[in-house]
Scaffold this active site. Structure first.
Site, PDB file in Angstrom:
ATOM      1  N   TRP A  14       0.803  -1.222   0.000  1.00  0.00           N
ATOM      2  CA  TRP A  14       0.000   0.000   0.000  1.00  0.00           C
ATOM      3  C   TRP A  14       0.839   1.276   0.000  1.00  0.00           C
ATOM      4  CZ3 TRP A  14      -4.552  -1.518   3.849  1.00  0.00           C
ATOM      5  CH2 TRP A  14      -5.414  -2.375   3.172  1.00  0.00           C
ATOM      6  N   HIS A  99      12.774  -2.604  -1.706  1.00  0.00           N
ATOM      7  CA  HIS A  99      11.882  -2.128  -2.775  1.00  0.00           C
ATOM      8  C   HIS A  99      12.593  -1.032  -3.570  1.00  0.00           C
ATOM      9  CE1 HIS A  99       8.556  -0.187  -4.810  1.00  0.00           C
ATOM     10  NE2 HIS A  99       7.895  -1.314  -4.652  1.00  0.00           N
ATOM     11  N   GLU A 101      11.691   1.716  -4.674  1.00  0.00           N
ATOM     12  CA  GLU A 101      11.478   3.100  -4.193  1.00  0.00           C
ATOM     13  C   GLU A 101      12.379   3.395  -3.002  1.00  0.00           C
ATOM     14  OE1 GLU A 101       7.231   2.758  -3.887  1.00  0.00           O
ATOM     15  OE2 GLU A 101       7.121   2.619  -6.062  1.00  0.00           O
ATOM     16  N   GLU A 171      10.824  -7.025  -9.690  1.00  0.00           N
ATOM     17  CA  GLU A 171      10.017  -5.871 -10.069  1.00  0.00           C
ATOM     18  C   GLU A 171      10.842  -4.949 -10.972  1.00  0.00           C
ATOM     19  OE1 GLU A 171       6.727  -4.997  -7.035  1.00  0.00           O
ATOM     20  OE2 GLU A 171       8.530  -4.118  -6.244  1.00  0.00           O
ATOM     21  N   GLY A 177       4.241   1.168 -11.206  1.00  0.00           N
ATOM     22  CA  GLY A 177       3.392   2.358 -11.182  1.00  0.00           C
ATOM     23  C   GLY A 177       3.267   3.070 -12.520  1.00  0.00           C
ATOM     24  N   SER A 217       2.854  -3.049 -12.170  1.00  0.00           N
ATOM     25  CA  SER A 217       1.605  -2.831 -12.913  1.00  0.00           C
ATOM     26  C   SER A 217       0.767  -4.093 -13.086  1.00  0.00           C
ATOM     27  CB  SER A 217       1.895  -2.163 -14.264  1.00  0.00           C
ATOM     28  OG  SER A 217       2.483  -0.885 -14.058  1.00  0.00           O
ATOM     29  N   GLY A 239      -0.527  -0.259  -6.966  1.00  0.00           N
ATOM     30  CA  GLY A 239      -1.741   0.493  -7.288  1.00  0.00           C
ATOM     31  C   GLY A 239      -3.030  -0.312  -7.238  1.00  0.00           C
TER      32      GLY A 239
HETATM   33  P1  PGA Z   1       2.488  -1.196  -8.996  1.00  0.00           P
HETATM   34  O1  PGA Z   1       3.575  -1.305  -7.809  1.00  0.00           O
HETATM   35  O2  PGA Z   1       1.652  -2.445  -8.921  1.00  0.00           O
HETATM   36  O3  PGA Z   1       1.694   0.036  -8.680  1.00  0.00           O
HETATM   37  O4  PGA Z   1       3.234  -1.094 -10.264  1.00  0.00           O
HETATM   38  C1  PGA Z   1       4.216  -2.519  -7.527  1.00  0.00           C
HETATM   39  C2  PGA Z   1       5.185  -2.331  -6.384  1.00  0.00           C
HETATM   40  O5  PGA Z   1       5.784  -1.262  -6.282  1.00  0.00           O
HETATM   41  O6  PGA Z   1       5.398  -3.246  -5.562  1.00  0.00           O
END
Ligand code: PGA
Length: 256
Positions: A14, A99, A101, A171, A177, A217, A239
């Site tokens: 989330w 992750h 990010e 990922e 995203g 995604s 998302g």
């Molecule tokens: P997303 O994010 O499904 O919005 O692309 C995946 C994630 O960051 O784990």
């Protein structure tokens, strides 16, 4: 066909979305909506402040709790950080580590991710260890070398048993995203590569039993085909996990 040993995991990340009330409300709706006989194991990772409330909301359901990050030290003067024991005490079973990010915006490196993985395992948490290449790295044919570096750095000197108890999430950064999902071939190629790497470096049994999720995604419309790929053992969903209905559809896309 997925190896029988690997129970698929569909995990909701989330990120920094939802207040405590919103998180609890969504978690309650997911509990009602997700069938008791769903094939996949289901995990929700809300923000730290919502862990206790969401933990309460999912108690007795088939959904388990995860966190999005943690610090590697047991405790100490680390303002703003949260330890593995704290996550354990609030009922977490999983913790997402490394992750993209966190790597991109908060300076996490292969070595800090490694320290976190070690601390999580020591505390009995299951790390969901994230790796993935950027678009520039893919365009310059560095995908496999980047993944090898991230995997090697994150796993370090962990023994077979420790590695077997974690989950890997592939990922691709360019798919997170963005609505740009990797193609089925791209996903299967990478997952098969990761399993081969684990087989070469460790052993066949480990490579066969470890779960490798795909993230980037994933949504109700593409989950079925992605989750049916032979080396994909579930999904890490951003998302599309924010909405109970769309997340439940993804969970239901998982077949045995
Ligand atoms: P997303 O994010 O499904 O919005 O692309 C995946 C994630 O960051 O784990």
């Amino acid at each position: 066909m997925r190896h029988m040993q690997r129970k698929p995991l569909v995990a909701a990340n989330w990120k920094m979305y939802k207040t405590v009330m919103e998180a609890v409300d969504t978690a309650r709706r997911m509990c009602q909506r997700i069938a008791a006989d769903a094939v996949a194991e289901v995990m929700i990772a809300p923000a730290f402040v919502s862990l206790a409330g969401v933990g309460e909301a999912i108690r007795g359901s088939r959904i388990v709790l995860g966190a999005q990050n943690m610090h590697w030290e047991k405790e100490g003067a680390f303002t703003g950080e949260v330890s593995a024991a704290m996550l354990q005490s609030v009922g977490c079973r999983y913790v997402i580590l490394g992750h993209s990010e966190r790597r991109q915006f908060f300076g996490e490196t292969d070595s800090s991710v490694h320290r976190k993985i070690v601390a999580a395992l020591q505390a009995g948490l299951i790390p969901v260890f994230c790796i993935g290449e950027t678009e520039a790295e893919r365009d310059s044919q560095q995908t496999f070398s980047v993944l090898e570096r991230q995997l090697g750095g994150g796993l370090g000197q962990l023994n077979d048993q420790e590695i077997q108890s974690l989950v890997i999430a592939y990922e691709p950064v360019w798919a997170i995203g963005t609505g740009k999902t990797a193609s089925n071939d791209q996903i299967q190629d990478v997952h098969a590569f990761l399993r081969r790497y684990l087989e070469d470096k460790y052993n066949n049994a480990l490579a066969k039993s470890i779960r490798i999720l795909y993230g980037g995604s994933v949504k109700a419309g593409n989950a079925k085909q992605i989750l049916a790929l032979p080396d994909v053992d579930g999904a890490l969903v951003g998302g599309a996990s924010l909405d109970a209905e769309s997340f439940a559809c993804i969970v239901e896309s998982c077949s045995g």
